[in-house]
Design a protein around this motif. Structure first.
Motif, PDB file in Angstrom:
ATOM      1  N   SER A 108       0.828  -1.200   0.000  1.00 25.02           N
ATOM      2  CA  SER A 108       0.000   0.000   0.000  1.00 25.02           C
ATOM      3  C   SER A 108       0.867   1.256   0.000  1.00 25.02           C
ATOM      4  CB  SER A 108      -0.929  -0.015   1.215  1.00 25.02           C
ATOM      5  OG  SER A 108      -1.707   1.145   1.269  1.00 25.02           O
ATOM      6  N   LEU A 109       1.902   1.260   0.797  1.00 24.91           N
ATOM      7  CA  LEU A 109       2.822   2.401   0.849  1.00 24.91           C
ATOM      8  C   LEU A 109       3.498   2.615  -0.503  1.00 24.91           C
ATOM      9  CD1 LEU A 109       4.262   4.621   2.435  1.00 24.91           C
ATOM     10  CD2 LEU A 109       5.933   2.896   3.147  1.00 24.91           C
ATOM     11  N   VAL A 110       3.914   1.540  -1.143  1.00 22.72           N
ATOM     12  CA  VAL A 110       4.548   1.645  -2.461  1.00 22.72           C
ATOM     13  C   VAL A 110       3.575   2.261  -3.466  1.00 22.72           C
ATOM     14  CG1 VAL A 110       5.455   0.306  -4.406  1.00 22.72           C
ATOM     15  CG2 VAL A 110       6.217  -0.208  -2.084  1.00 22.72           C
ATOM     16  N   LEU A 111       2.319   1.808  -3.442  1.00 19.11           N
ATOM     17  CA  LEU A 111       1.324   2.368  -4.356  1.00 19.11           C
ATOM     18  C   LEU A 111       1.091   3.855  -4.098  1.00 19.11           C
ATOM     19  CD1 LEU A 111      -1.355  -0.464  -4.528  1.00 19.11           C
ATOM     20  CD2 LEU A 111       0.164   0.312  -6.358  1.00 19.11           C
ATOM     21  N   LYS A 112       1.009   4.228  -2.825  1.00 20.29           N
ATOM     22  CA  LYS A 112       0.818   5.641  -2.490  1.00 20.29           C
ATOM     23  C   LYS A 112       2.008   6.473  -2.956  1.00 20.29           C
ATOM     24  CE  LYS A 112      -2.160   4.860   1.483  1.00 20.29           C
ATOM     25  NZ  LYS A 112      -2.261   4.887   2.949  1.00 20.29           N
ATOM     26  N   ALA A 113       3.208   5.952  -2.781  1.00 15.14           N
ATOM     27  CA  ALA A 113       4.407   6.675  -3.211  1.00 15.14           C
ATOM     28  C   ALA A 113       4.423   6.827  -4.729  1.00 15.14           C
ATOM     29  CB  ALA A 113       5.665   5.953  -2.738  1.00 15.14           C
ATOM     30  N   LYS A 114       4.051   5.788  -5.448  1.00 15.32           N
ATOM     31  CA  LYS A 114       4.019   5.872  -6.913  1.00 15.32           C
ATOM     32  C   LYS A 114       2.963   6.866  -7.368  1.00 15.32           C
ATOM     33  CE  LYS A 114       6.058   1.499  -7.999  1.00 15.32           C
ATOM     34  NZ  LYS A 114       6.509   0.871  -9.200  1.00 15.32           N
TER      35      LYS A 114
END
Length: 77
Positions: A51-57
């Motif tokens: 989820s964090l990776v998606l938010k960062a992207k």
């Protein structure tokens, strides 16, 4: 070794099947419950990381957009 969220899903369902084994009793059942808790804890962290990776992207994708809005947590700072 590359694991995917599909692999995680398979592991979670396999654990669910093991917990559903009506022949498990006593100490063996408790061991399986402890294993399920550990798997669940790890799965939660993997999902949170994803989820964090998606938010960062998404943030990086919007960073080039001059009309992008700041996340609510950064507003007013």
């Amino acid at each position: 070794m590359k694991n995917t969220l599909g692999d995680l899903n398979n592991h979670l369902f396999a654990q669910l099947e093991r917990l559903g084994d009506e022949d498990l009793k006593g100490e063996k059942l408790q061991e399986e419950i402890n294993r399920a808790k550990a798997i669940s804890d790890i799965a939660t962290q993997i999902i949170a990381n994803g989820s964090l990776v998606l938010k960062a992207k998404a943030f990086m994708s919007n960073a080039l957009d001059a009309d992008a809005e700041l996340p609510k947590m950064l507003e007013g700072k």
